[in-house]
Design an enzyme around this catalytic site. Sequence first.
Site, mmCIF file in Angstrom:
data_model
loop_
_atom_site.group_PDB
_atom_site.id
_atom_site.type_symbol
_atom_site.label_atom_id
_atom_site.label_comp_id
_atom_site.label_asym_id
_atom_site.label_seq_id
_atom_site.Cartn_x
_atom_site.Cartn_y
_atom_site.Cartn_z
ATOM 1 N N TYR A 1 -109.502 6.843 -78.746
ATOM 2 C CA TYR A 1 -108.967 5.494 -78.827
ATOM 3 C C TYR A 1 -109.569 4.629 -77.715
ATOM 4 C CZ TYR A 1 -105.485 1.720 -78.780
ATOM 5 O OH TYR A 1 -104.863 0.501 -78.800
ATOM 6 N N LYS B 1 -112.119 1.298 -78.047
ATOM 7 C CA LYS B 1 -111.799 -0.001 -77.452
ATOM 8 C C LYS B 1 -112.834 -0.406 -76.397
ATOM 9 C CE LYS B 1 -108.059 -0.653 -79.870
ATOM 10 N NZ LYS B 1 -107.946 -1.742 -80.858
ATOM 11 N N SER C 1 -107.373 -3.333 -75.849
ATOM 12 C CA SER C 1 -106.290 -2.629 -75.173
ATOM 13 C C SER C 1 -106.582 -2.588 -73.685
ATOM 14 C CB SER C 1 -106.175 -1.202 -75.708
ATOM 15 O OG SER C 1 -105.214 -0.449 -74.982
ATOM 16 N N THR D 1 -93.994 -1.875 -80.716
ATOM 17 C CA THR D 1 -94.352 -1.813 -82.132
ATOM 18 C C THR D 1 -94.376 -0.342 -82.560
ATOM 19 O OG1 THR D 1 -96.742 -1.565 -81.808
ATOM 20 C CG2 THR D 1 -95.849 -3.819 -81.760
ATOM 21 N N SER E 1 -97.695 -5.506 -89.845
ATOM 22 C CA SER E 1 -96.660 -5.065 -88.902
ATOM 23 C C SER E 1 -97.102 -5.371 -87.477
ATOM 24 C CB SER E 1 -96.400 -3.554 -89.049
ATOM 25 O OG SER E 1 -97.561 -2.814 -88.718
#
Length: 264
Positions: free
Chosen positions: A153, A157, A140, A188, A15
């Site tokens: 998160y 990263k 990111s 997304t 995806s």
Amino acid sequence: MSFSNQIIWITGASSGIGKALAIELSNQNAKLILSSRKKEDLELVKQQCRHPEFVKIITLDLEEYSNLQPIADKAIAAFGKIDVLVNNGGVSQRSLAKDTAIVVDKRIMDINYLGTVALTKAILPHFIKNKKGHFVVTTSIVGKIGTPLRSSYAASKHALHGFFDSLRAEHFQDHIAVTLVCPGFVNTNVSKNALTGDGTPQQKLDVATENGIQPERFAKLMARAMKNKKEEVYIAGAKEKLGVYAKRFYPKLVSILIRKLSVT
């Protein structure tokens, strides 16, 4: 620009960015290996590719990072070699640090950092032997600037930047390239799947994500960066890109601005 006969392995390909990139690279005549946990979704992506006859599917779970070497061996055997590994699989977060269980912090690091590193190490000897190879890593903008609700998160990263910058330097003489791709907001399901403090998915789309770059456009820009073997590229809106450069030269100002972001 073409990836004719290049063999490219993409994780997180069922995806979002991974799916769009697979379709874009197939349009450019690449041979693909698509991976994620979801075989049925991968099959649907395969059928949307221009050349499904040159697409192989191998399921994997990055969280099971101690079991990735046999999967890497299977991927190499699929076409006899791999030219590019796109480390795109991962999971996001939407929770305050104080509300996030440590097991959730660990899970995010296991998937985003250790899973990616383990898969990279599994392929690295193949690249060294061939005296060529290319690691592409979806990090990111948050891998450059930590923001509210994304503490773990952002940490995962940031860690990827440290690891792959070091890896690039260590294997320059082996003709192994590293491209770090830093997305801003992309339209997304990443925010729907983002983990909350107790580890359950958020199950809703952020407004900023919904208004982000379309994945098809993102994939074209990402493919261009891959082709040019850019070391680091920011594919994001103007404000997000400005934030990266502003933090470099005016870190205190950026810190003040980030405090004003919503944490609810």
